[in-house]
Design a protein around this motif. Structure first.
Motif, PDB file in Angstrom:
ATOM      1  N   GLU A 148       0.835  -1.210   0.000  1.00  0.00           N
ATOM      2  CA  GLU A 148       0.000   0.000   0.000  1.00  0.00           C
ATOM      3  C   GLU A 148       0.860   1.246   0.000  1.00  0.00           C
ATOM      4  O   GLU A 148       1.883   1.329   0.676  1.00  0.00           O
ATOM      5  CB  GLU A 148      -0.925   0.014   1.225  1.00  0.00           C
ATOM      6  N   PHE A 149       0.415   2.235  -0.776  1.00  0.00           N
ATOM      7  CA  PHE A 149       1.029   3.563  -0.804  1.00  0.00           C
ATOM      8  C   PHE A 149      -0.110   4.567  -0.722  1.00  0.00           C
ATOM      9  O   PHE A 149      -1.009   4.562  -1.567  1.00  0.00           O
ATOM     10  CB  PHE A 149       1.842   3.756  -2.081  1.00  0.00           C
ATOM     11  N   SER A 150      -0.101   5.431   0.314  1.00  0.00           N
ATOM     12  CA  SER A 150      -1.283   6.253   0.583  1.00  0.00           C
ATOM     13  C   SER A 150      -0.904   7.661   1.013  1.00  0.00           C
ATOM     14  O   SER A 150       0.204   7.917   1.484  1.00  0.00           O
ATOM     15  CB  SER A 150      -2.130   5.621   1.701  1.00  0.00           C
ATOM     16  N   ARG A 151      -1.872   8.551   0.860  1.00  0.00           N
ATOM     17  CA  ARG A 151      -1.790   9.902   1.430  1.00  0.00           C
ATOM     18  C   ARG A 151      -2.981  10.076   2.370  1.00  0.00           C
ATOM     19  O   ARG A 151      -4.124  10.184   1.941  1.00  0.00           O
ATOM     20  CB  ARG A 151      -1.814  10.968   0.333  1.00  0.00           C
ATOM     21  N   TYR A 152      -2.708  10.065   3.655  1.00  0.00           N
ATOM     22  CA  TYR A 152      -3.743  10.255   4.669  1.00  0.00           C
ATOM     23  C   TYR A 152      -3.882  11.741   4.966  1.00  0.00           C
ATOM     24  O   TYR A 152      -2.905  12.490   4.898  1.00  0.00           O
ATOM     25  CB  TYR A 152      -3.386   9.494   5.951  1.00  0.00           C
ATOM     26  N   GLU A 153      -5.107  12.157   5.316  1.00  0.00           N
ATOM     27  CA  GLU A 153      -5.319  13.571   5.585  1.00  0.00           C
ATOM     28  C   GLU A 153      -6.187  13.768   6.821  1.00  0.00           C
ATOM     29  O   GLU A 153      -7.114  12.996   7.085  1.00  0.00           O
ATOM     30  CB  GLU A 153      -5.960  14.251   4.369  1.00  0.00           C
ATOM     31  N   THR A 154      -5.859  14.823   7.572  1.00  0.00           N
ATOM     32  CA  THR A 154      -6.582  15.160   8.789  1.00  0.00           C
ATOM     33  C   THR A 154      -7.071  16.593   8.685  1.00  0.00           C
ATOM     34  O   THR A 154      -6.327  17.484   8.257  1.00  0.00           O
ATOM     35  CB  THR A 154      -5.678  14.991  10.025  1.00  0.00           C
ATOM     36  N   LEU A 155      -8.316  16.814   9.096  1.00  0.00           N
ATOM     37  CA  LEU A 155      -8.920  18.141   9.054  1.00  0.00           C
ATOM     38  C   LEU A 155      -8.675  18.856  10.380  1.00  0.00           C
ATOM     39  O   LEU A 155      -8.940  18.303  11.452  1.00  0.00           O
ATOM     40  CB  LEU A 155     -10.420  18.021   8.791  1.00  0.00           C
ATOM     41  N   TYR A 156      -8.166  20.088  10.280  1.00  0.00           N
ATOM     42  CA  TYR A 156      -7.920  20.933  11.449  1.00  0.00           C
ATOM     43  C   TYR A 156      -8.650  22.256  11.292  1.00  0.00           C
ATOM     44  O   TYR A 156      -8.882  22.729  10.181  1.00  0.00           O
ATOM     45  CB  TYR A 156      -6.421  21.237  11.601  1.00  0.00           C
ATOM     46  N   ARG A 157      -8.977  22.857  12.441  1.00  0.00           N
ATOM     47  CA  ARG A 157      -9.474  24.237  12.449  1.00  0.00           C
ATOM     48  C   ARG A 157      -8.968  24.925  13.709  1.00  0.00           C
ATOM     49  O   ARG A 157      -8.642  24.286  14.700  1.00  0.00           O
ATOM     50  CB  ARG A 157     -11.001  24.285  12.379  1.00  0.00           C
ATOM     51  N   PHE A 158      -8.891  26.252  13.641  1.00  0.00           N
ATOM     52  CA  PHE A 158      -8.490  27.034  14.794  1.00  0.00           C
ATOM     53  C   PHE A 158      -9.718  27.460  15.584  1.00  0.00           C
ATOM     54  O   PHE A 158     -10.758  27.799  15.008  1.00  0.00           O
ATOM     55  CB  PHE A 158      -7.703  28.273  14.362  1.00  0.00           C
ATOM     56  N   GLY A 159      -9.575  27.443  16.897  1.00  0.00           N
ATOM     57  CA  GLY A 159     -10.605  27.945  17.789  1.00  0.00           C
ATOM     58  C   GLY A 159      -9.940  28.621  18.966  1.00  0.00           C
ATOM     59  O   GLY A 159      -9.033  28.036  19.589  1.00  0.00           O
TER      60      GLY A 159
END
Length: 243
Positions: A148-159
């Motif tokens: 497997e070769f992957s690009r994982y992504e995580t969503l961030y926001r400022f508060g």
């Protein structure tokens, strides 16, 4: 790409809202830590000086990976950077290392955010909660490992001026070569309707690997893709992770 977009529009045509595509995992617009932007020596020097003024250690002049304008920590124009600073890039160890890219947010020439080892790449999204602030996708390359070769992504926001992890969106791009069976490529897309804040649609399509595609590094074939995942995320109460 037109074929993928057409499939996705048709799949959402019956919905009450009218989501628009805000992220397509089959098109990595980069750059990331493995594909640097053209040198910006004067800007990099100013940014390095700003880090030192904030008491942050640097190793020579930082290397700018990505630069984006937006509103991240408050309703004032800011500049977001992903940089390389004191961390080596080791592409042969993608599954066994910290992300080398550091996140910096600058407002009126002053560094207001510094996150060490933040990501391999970043994408700035429009506001998803109806407010003025942009959300951020942090990308992490993984593999090749166990086929497997992957690009994982995580969503961030400022508060309240602080960076907050919202949800791990899983592999937005994934190549799989099983020990038995044909190789496949999966991509995930994000859809958003401004009239429905804090609701994000994620749709994944999977195709057989395409060895004769125009870009051999991205063997995704939208003409043979089928939908393999579809869900709506409530960003006020998201799951911890999406597989």
């Amino acid at each position: 790409m037109r074929a993928l977009a057409a499939l996705l529009v048709l799949s959402l045509a019956g919905a009450r809202a009218a989501p628009r595509l805000i992220y397509d995992g089959s098109v990595w617009k980069g750059p990331d830590v493995y594909r640097l932007t053209p040198p910006r020596p004067a800007e990099a020097a100013r940014l390095t000086a700003g880090l030192r003024a904030a008491g942050i250690r640097t190793c020579g002049t930082v290397r700018i990976v990505r630069r984006e304008e937006g509103r991240f920590t408050g309703n004032t124009p800011e500049t977001l950077y992903l940089v390389l600073n004191c961390t080596p890039v080791e592409p042969a160890m993608l599954s066994m290392r910290e992300p080398p890219g550091d996140l910096i947010v600058v407002r009126a020439g002053r560094v207001v955010v510094y996150e060490k080892n933040f990501a391999d790449g970043v994408t700035v999204l429009p506001s998803l909660d109806g407010g003025p602030l942009n959300e951020i996708l942090a990308a992490y390359w993984s593999g090749p490992q166990m086929g497997e070769f992957s690009r994982y992504e995580t969503l961030y926001r400022f508060g309240a001026g602080r960076l907050r992890r919202v949800v791990n969106l899983g592999p937005m791009y994934r190549e799989v070569e099983p020990a038995q069976g044909a190789p496949t490529v999966s991509v995930r897309t994000l859809w958003f309707d401004p009239v429905r804040p804090n609701r994000l649609s994620l749709i994944e399509y999977t195709s057989p690997s395409c060895p004769d595609c125009p870009n051999p590094e991205r063997p995704y074939d939208p003409t043979r893709a089928r939908r393999t995942l579809s869900l709506t995320l409530d960003l006020l109460a998201p799951p911890k992770d999406i597989p």
